[in-house]
Design a protein around this motif. Structure first.
Motif, PDB file in Angstrom:
ATOM      1  N   GLY A  10       0.809  -1.199   0.000  1.00  0.00           N
ATOM      2  CA  GLY A  10       0.000   0.000   0.000  1.00  0.00           C
ATOM      3  C   GLY A  10       0.843   1.248   0.000  1.00  0.00           C
ATOM      4  O   GLY A  10       2.038   1.203  -0.301  1.00  0.00           O
ATOM      5  N   LEU A  11       0.206   2.363   0.322  1.00  0.00           N
ATOM      6  CA  LEU A  11       0.860   3.672   0.355  1.00  0.00           C
ATOM      7  C   LEU A  11       1.132   4.052   1.812  1.00  0.00           C
ATOM      8  O   LEU A  11       0.236   3.976   2.655  1.00  0.00           O
ATOM      9  N   VAL A  12       2.355   4.468   2.081  1.00  0.00           N
ATOM     10  CA  VAL A  12       2.733   4.834   3.441  1.00  0.00           C
ATOM     11  C   VAL A  12       3.694   6.016   3.373  1.00  0.00           C
ATOM     12  O   VAL A  12       4.399   6.190   2.374  1.00  0.00           O
ATOM     13  N   GLN A  13       3.719   6.809   4.416  1.00  0.00           N
ATOM     14  CA  GLN A  13       4.636   7.949   4.462  1.00  0.00           C
ATOM     15  C   GLN A  13       6.026   7.507   4.915  1.00  0.00           C
ATOM     16  O   GLN A  13       6.184   6.455   5.551  1.00  0.00           O
ATOM     17  N   THR A  14       7.000   8.309   4.596  1.00  0.00           N
ATOM     18  CA  THR A  14       8.364   8.055   5.052  1.00  0.00           C
ATOM     19  C   THR A  14       8.396   7.882   6.563  1.00  0.00           C
ATOM     20  O   THR A  14       7.773   8.663   7.298  1.00  0.00           O
ATOM     21  N   GLY A  15       9.087   6.842   7.003  1.00  0.00           N
ATOM     22  CA  GLY A  15       9.172   6.542   8.421  1.00  0.00           C
ATOM     23  C   GLY A  15       8.094   5.590   8.907  1.00  0.00           C
ATOM     24  O   GLY A  15       8.154   5.123  10.063  1.00  0.00           O
ATOM     25  N   GLY A  16       7.127   5.301   8.074  1.00  0.00           N
ATOM     26  CA  GLY A  16       6.040   4.421   8.460  1.00  0.00           C
ATOM     27  C   GLY A  16       6.397   2.948   8.367  1.00  0.00           C
ATOM     28  O   GLY A  16       7.543   2.583   8.053  1.00  0.00           O
ATOM     29  N   SER A  17       5.391   2.112   8.616  1.00  0.00           N
ATOM     30  CA  SER A  17       5.587   0.665   8.635  1.00  0.00           C
ATOM     31  C   SER A  17       4.505  -0.041   7.828  1.00  0.00           C
ATOM     32  O   SER A  17       3.387   0.470   7.696  1.00  0.00           O
ATOM     33  N   LEU A  18       4.858  -1.192   7.310  1.00  0.00           N
ATOM     34  CA  LEU A  18       3.910  -2.087   6.656  1.00  0.00           C
ATOM     35  C   LEU A  18       4.323  -3.518   6.958  1.00  0.00           C
ATOM     36  O   LEU A  18       5.515  -3.797   7.181  1.00  0.00           O
ATOM     37  N   ARG A  19       3.350  -4.415   6.952  1.00  0.00           N
ATOM     38  CA  ARG A  19       3.643  -5.833   7.076  1.00  0.00           C
ATOM     39  C   ARG A  19       3.075  -6.541   5.852  1.00  0.00           C
ATOM     40  O   ARG A  19       1.871  -6.490   5.594  1.00  0.00           O
ATOM     41  N   LEU A  20       3.937  -7.209   5.119  1.00  0.00           N
ATOM     42  CA  LEU A  20       3.520  -7.975   3.960  1.00  0.00           C
ATOM     43  C   LEU A  20       3.360  -9.447   4.343  1.00  0.00           C
ATOM     44  O   LEU A  20       4.070  -9.951   5.226  1.00  0.00           O
ATOM     45  N   SER A  21       2.430 -10.102   3.661  1.00  0.00           N
ATOM     46  CA  SER A  21       2.216 -11.532   3.860  1.00  0.00           C
ATOM     47  C   SER A  21       2.377 -12.269   2.538  1.00  0.00           C
ATOM     48  O   SER A  21       2.018 -11.746   1.488  1.00  0.00           O
ATOM     49  N   CYS A  22       2.884 -13.486   2.630  1.00  0.00           N
ATOM     50  CA  CYS A  22       3.039 -14.361   1.466  1.00  0.00           C
ATOM     51  C   CYS A  22       2.492 -15.718   1.854  1.00  0.00           C
ATOM     52  O   CYS A  22       3.065 -16.392   2.708  1.00  0.00           O
ATOM     53  N   ALA A  23       1.388 -16.108   1.224  1.00  0.00           N
ATOM     54  CA  ALA A  23       0.750 -17.377   1.542  1.00  0.00           C
ATOM     55  C   ALA A  23       0.877 -18.331   0.365  1.00  0.00           C
ATOM     56  O   ALA A  23       0.477 -17.996  -0.756  1.00  0.00           O
ATOM     57  N   GLY A 103       4.038 -36.242  -3.649  1.00  0.00           N
ATOM     58  CA  GLY A 103       4.068 -37.221  -4.724  1.00  0.00           C
ATOM     59  C   GLY A 103       5.130 -36.992  -5.779  1.00  0.00           C
ATOM     60  O   GLY A 103       5.216 -37.742  -6.749  1.00  0.00           O
ATOM     61  N   TYR A 104       5.913 -35.947  -5.592  1.00  0.00           N
ATOM     62  CA  TYR A 104       6.955 -35.623  -6.560  1.00  0.00           C
ATOM     63  C   TYR A 104       8.315 -35.547  -5.859  1.00  0.00           C
ATOM     64  O   TYR A 104       8.410 -35.214  -4.694  1.00  0.00           O
ATOM     65  N   THR A 105       9.358 -35.861  -6.589  1.00  0.00           N
ATOM     66  CA  THR A 105      10.703 -35.677  -6.066  1.00  0.00           C
ATOM     67  C   THR A 105      11.243 -34.354  -6.580  1.00  0.00           C
ATOM     68  O   THR A 105      10.796 -33.834  -7.607  1.00  0.00           O
ATOM     69  N   GLY A 106      12.157 -33.801  -5.857  1.00  0.00           N
ATOM     70  CA  GLY A 106      12.750 -32.537  -6.280  1.00  0.00           C
ATOM     71  C   GLY A 106      11.918 -31.341  -5.876  1.00  0.00           C
ATOM     72  O   GLY A 106      10.737 -31.461  -5.545  1.00  0.00           O
ATOM     73  N   SER A 107      12.537 -30.177  -5.900  1.00  0.00           N
ATOM     74  CA  SER A 107      11.886 -28.917  -5.541  1.00  0.00           C
ATOM     75  C   SER A 107      11.959 -27.950  -6.709  1.00  0.00           C
ATOM     76  O   SER A 107      12.780 -28.108  -7.607  1.00  0.00           O
ATOM     77  N   TYR A 108      11.098 -26.945  -6.669  1.00  0.00           N
ATOM     78  CA  TYR A 108      11.164 -25.924  -7.709  1.00  0.00           C
ATOM     79  C   TYR A 108      10.794 -24.585  -7.112  1.00  0.00           C
ATOM     80  O   TYR A 108      10.232 -24.484  -6.021  1.00  0.00           O
ATOM     81  N   SER A 109      11.106 -23.546  -7.885  1.00  0.00           N
ATOM     82  CA  SER A 109      10.870 -22.177  -7.451  1.00  0.00           C
ATOM     83  C   SER A 109       9.504 -21.700  -7.907  1.00  0.00           C
ATOM     84  O   SER A 109       9.119 -21.907  -9.057  1.00  0.00           O
ATOM     85  N   CYS A 110       8.774 -21.070  -7.017  1.00  0.00           N
ATOM     86  CA  CYS A 110       7.417 -20.615  -7.300  1.00  0.00           C
ATOM     87  C   CYS A 110       7.303 -19.144  -6.925  1.00  0.00           C
ATOM     88  O   CYS A 110       7.742 -18.754  -5.843  1.00  0.00           O
ATOM     89  N   TRP A 111       6.696 -18.333  -7.779  1.00  0.00           N
ATOM     90  CA  TRP A 111       6.583 -16.894  -7.564  1.00  0.00           C
ATOM     91  C   TRP A 111       5.141 -16.442  -7.462  1.00  0.00           C
ATOM     92  O   TRP A 111       4.264 -16.981  -8.141  1.00  0.00           O
ATOM     93  N   GLY A 112       4.914 -15.419  -6.641  1.00  0.00           N
ATOM     94  CA  GLY A 112       3.644 -14.726  -6.652  1.00  0.00           C
ATOM     95  C   GLY A 112       3.675 -13.590  -7.648  1.00  0.00           C
ATOM     96  O   GLY A 112       4.694 -13.340  -8.311  1.00  0.00           O
ATOM     97  N   LYS A 113       2.554 -12.872  -7.771  1.00  0.00           N
ATOM     98  CA  LYS A 113       2.462 -11.768  -8.728  1.00  0.00           C
ATOM     99  C   LYS A 113       2.910 -10.445  -8.133  1.00  0.00           C
ATOM    100  O   LYS A 113       3.075  -9.466  -8.872  1.00  0.00           O
ATOM    101  N   GLY A 114       3.059 -10.388  -6.836  1.00  0.00           N
ATOM    102  CA  GLY A 114       3.596  -9.193  -6.199  1.00  0.00           C
ATOM    103  C   GLY A 114       2.538  -8.310  -5.570  1.00  0.00           C
ATOM    104  O   GLY A 114       1.357  -8.368  -5.904  1.00  0.00           O
ATOM    105  N   THR A 115       3.003  -7.498  -4.645  1.00  0.00           N
ATOM    106  CA  THR A 115       2.154  -6.488  -4.019  1.00  0.00           C
ATOM    107  C   THR A 115       2.925  -5.165  -4.025  1.00  0.00           C
ATOM    108  O   THR A 115       4.100  -5.131  -3.661  1.00  0.00           O
ATOM    109  N   PRO A 116       2.289  -4.078  -4.462  1.00  0.00           N
ATOM    110  CA  PRO A 116       3.023  -2.812  -4.599  1.00  0.00           C
ATOM    111  C   PRO A 116       3.136  -2.061  -3.276  1.00  0.00           C
ATOM    112  O   PRO A 116       2.188  -2.016  -2.489  1.00  0.00           O
TER     113      PRO A 116
END
Length: 121
Positions: A10-23, A103-116
């Motif tokens: 979101g929009l925040v002023q200089t010095g402010g805080s935000l908490r982002l989540s990734c599910a 059910g699968y072997t190995g791992s892979y990289s997964c991305w979200g679409k982002g938050t501005p």
């Protein structure tokens, strides 16, 4: 299949805080590293912070002492607490997960679409 969804930007002023989540959701057996990147200008996203499944963290130089990454393994969710925000923190914040599917072997990289995130001066 695994989906990654970011929220909390979101929009925040200089010095402010935000908490982002990734599910992450879907056919998940385990998630190794979860990481936050940000994309402003330039061709490559910048690593902001990462955390392993055992809680080992790493931070980009520009955000150390201001940002904190943590995760809830039971919820497959990572968070980014951002304090003392500066205009140069303005970017789209993207979440990346290294996942292993059931059910699968190995791992892979997964991305979200982002938050501005916009920090006004």
């Amino acid at each position: 299949q695994v989906q990654v969804v970011e929220s909390g930007g979101g929009l925040v002023q200089t010095g402010g805080s935000l908490r982002l989540s990734c599910a992450a959701s879907g056919n998940i057996a385990s998630i190794n590293t979860m990481a936050w990147y940000r994309q402003s200008i330039g061709p490559q996203p910048e690593l902001v912070a990462s955390i392993t499944s055992s809680g080992i963290t790493d931070y980009g130089v520009s955000v150390k002492e201001r940002f904190t990454i943590f995760r809830d393994n039971a919820k497959n969710t990572a968070y980014l607490q951002m304090n003392s925000l500066k205009p140069e923190d303005t970017a789209v914040y993207l979440c990346n997960c290294v996942v292993k599917e059931v059910g699968y072997t190995g791992s892979y990289s997964c991305w979200g679409k982002g938050t501005p995130v916009t920090v006004s001066s």
